[in-house]
Scaffold this motif. Structure first.
Motif: not given
Length: 641
Positions: A373-377, A394-395, A439-440, A445-446
């Motif tokens: 989930d990109p919100r956790y990045l 990042g974290k 992250c798709t 995407i990441y």
């Protein structure tokens, strides 16, 4: 010659080499008669016997038994057996279980009445100075397992009638998408055993189990090699990263001062970064099965301090010592003594320096987790621009250091890559940059990977090293890449773009290979065509330049060029030529010159990677002997350098 009882083509392990490597395994034509077992070289094309290589008289055989395969052994070495006679064990590898059983049964019947038959044997291999089953360091040591019955004689089946041995199964390069790694239980660990956590682990998914350092856990399931199901002492169950635990009560691994798999250069980097007079650690010696104490000292008026290395010796009575008059039954007792007494060293062992402060990377961020989930990045800073877009540090969840590749739209075949990512996440090796997840659900995407603080190897060679790096440092870098690529090779995984720019360096100076396999998903014509300016022409062999034919042998060629980059401290290969000139001249025999920092033996490794015919180049497994082939020397046991 007596009538032949059996004959077969087997792989044989050399008995004379002091250190085991893939170079020691040769295919031989074995013939069993009533008097002896003999083995020969042979012509694989004509299936004819050639030169005689050796034999064992049947009357000298003391034991015939199976051997447990080594962890991670290739498929062709899955069915080993041993013939023990006066000179030691003869290790032979059959093509399948039936052939092995046939030869063992036949030999046991034929040596049943020998006088000096053994009652105990070693069920595992003698490897690099140690029995893997019982850790004894004397090759003639008595076996640790009792044979069943009279020397293990069994009545499984009658030997089949002599038939012509089949030729070795040809191996073909597989460039299609590889299968996920086969689950493999590490040597010594199995379901039901108790393990001890070397690191804390906080669950990321509901399926995970929390680990507390030095806590004990019971293994319940090992179907996934990277994530095991376990139970804690309170009865809680869940999945744990397999590389966070070791067998409970396993010798040195329970001590913080023991740094397993750390080489000399990494030890010096760690000790110097801590900068404590009397800081020390114990690591594996360059001589297999032995250990070295690495000690940092500021004695003698040194302002910067220096590292000394002392090999731990073993006396004829089996005791350990650093100073000859101070012998101990165990290495922990030796360390405890020298924590209070220098006894000939430059300093006593004052401060434990451990590499366990930072836990190793896990295969993914939880069992079965690949979508993040990109919100956790949290994005902290930009690291640079890569083939696919911007890369940022990042974290994840505010605690895990990660690198995040932000894939610019149109640069990658995204759907194909997303399917591949599920496989790539299961690849785990200490010399590969770990893929944590993707992250798709949004664009771009990441790709989320392990973060390495010293960055790109190419930049590190140009700027991060001291002005006068040692040949040991450069050799260790090459060995790191070799081991990571040998793992990929064992999984039939091609890199296709191996170069110093696609390797990263961690805080200890360990080099890890990254971006393996990603070139398959590039949509840029300038990159995917050998006529394109972005194509890695300077790292490509003739068959890729001319026919775009990729294989593990094209990765070998690129590795030779990477070695050249290391020993020139990051110079551009063929720096005076453009791509068109390289494409024209390399297939006609042009090769890179010997770097000034590379001796002839190192350069011979490079040139072996640049053989015109791909099948004449070594494998990465064979390059695993790099340090030994290049004549790396270390101080004798007990002596400092």
């Amino acid at each position: 010659m007596s009538d032949i009882v059996l004959e077969e083509i087997f792989i044989k392990r050399s008995q004379q080499k002091k250190k085991t490597s893939p170079l020691n395994f040769k295919e031989r034509w074995f013939i069993l008669t009533q008097e002896k077992i003999s083995y020969y070289d042979y012509d694989a094309d004509k299936m004819k016997r050639k030169g005689f290589k050796g034999s064992v008289d049947l009357e000298k055989i003391k034991c015939v038994e199976i051997v447990q395969p080594e962890m991670g052994a290739p498929l062709e070495r899955s069915f080993p057996f041993q013939i023990i006679y006066d000179e030691g064990p003869l290790y032979i590898f059959a093509r399948n279980e039936d052939i092995r059983a046939q030869w063992i049964d036949t030999l046991k019947q034929m040596v049943h009445h020998n006088k000096d038959r053994m009652q105990k044997y070693h069920p595992c291999f003698w490897v690099d100075g140690m029995w893997l089953c019982c850790q004894q360091e004397v090759k003639q040591a008595m076996g640790c397992k009792v044979l069943d019955g009279k020397n293990g004689t069994s009545q499984r089946r009658k030997p089949r009638v002599r038939e012509k041995p089949l030729p070795p199964t040809p191996t073909e390069e597989k460039v299609a998408r590889p299968l996920p790694p086969e689950p493999a239980e590490p040597s010594g660990l199995s379901v039901g055993m108790t393990v001890r956590a070397e690191y804390d682990y906080s669950p990321i998914t509901a399926q995970d189990l929390q680990l507390k350092k030095n806590g004990e856990y019971t293994i319940l399931e090992m179907s996934d090699p990277n994530w095991w199901k376990a139970r804690d002492q309170l009865g809680n169950e869940g999945y744990i990263p397999s590389n966070y635990v070791v067998e409970a009560k396993t010798g040195l691994e329970q001590y913080d001062w023991y740094c397993k798999n750390m080489n000399r250069s990494q030890a010096e980097a760690l000790l110097k970064s801590e900068n404590k007079d009397g800081g020390f650690l114990v690591r594996d010696s360059s001589k297999a099965g032995k250990y070295t104490v690495s000690l940092f000292s500021k004695g003698g008026g040194e302002t910067q301090g220096s590292c000394k290395h002392y090999n731990i010796c073993t006396s004829s009575q089996g005791q350990f010592y650093l100073a000859e008059k101070h012998n101990f039954n165990t290495i922990p007792e030796l360390i405890t003594y020298h924590q209070h007494n220098a006894a000939g060293m430059v300093s006593r062992l004052k401060y434990i320096i451990s590499n366990r402060a930072q836990p190793p990377s896990t295969a993914g961020l939880g069992y079965g987790v690949w979508e993040i989930d990109p919100r956790y990045l949290t994005f902290i800073k930009e690291l640079g621009n890569g083939q696919f877009g911007v890369v940022k540090y990042g974290k994840l969840r505010g605690q895990n250091d990660v690198a995040i590749k932000m894939i610019k739209e149109g640069s990658m075949s995204e759907d194909d890559f997303i399917e591949e990512a599920k496989i790539m996440m299961k690849l785990r090796h200490e010399n590969l940059v770990q893929l944590y997840g993707v992250c798709t659900k949004q664009r771009p995407i990441y790709i989320v990977t392990e973060y390495l603080s010293n960055g790109c190897l190419l930049t590190y060679l140009k700027e991060g090293l001291t002005q006068h790096p040692t040949t040991v440092q450069l050799l260790e870098m090459c060995k790191d890449v070799t081991e990571g690529m040998a793992y990929l090779e064992s999984k039939q995984y091609l890199h296709r773009d191996l170069a110093a720019r696609n390797c990263l360096v961690d805080s200890n100076g360990t080099v890890k290979v990254t971006d393996f396999g990603l070139s398959r998903y590039v949509l840029d014509d300038e990159y995917t065509s050998s006529e394109g300016s972005k194509f890695p022409v300077r790292w490509s062999p003739p068959e890729v330049l001319l026919y775009c034919k990729f294989s593990s042998k094209s990765d070998i060629w690129a590795y030779g060029v990477l070695m050249w980059e290391v020993y020139t401290l990051g110079r551009l290969p063929y720096e005076r030529l453009n791509n068109t000139e390289i494409v024209d001249q390399v297939p006609r025999g042009l090769r890179l010159y010997r770097p000034q920092l590379a001796n002839e033996r190192v350069y011979s490794i490079m040139t072996s990677c640049w053989q015109e015919k791909a099948d004449e180049r070594p494998s990465f497994q064979e390059l695993g002997l790099l340090g030994k082939v290049c004549g790396q020397t270390r101080p004798q046991a007990g002596h400092k350098d």
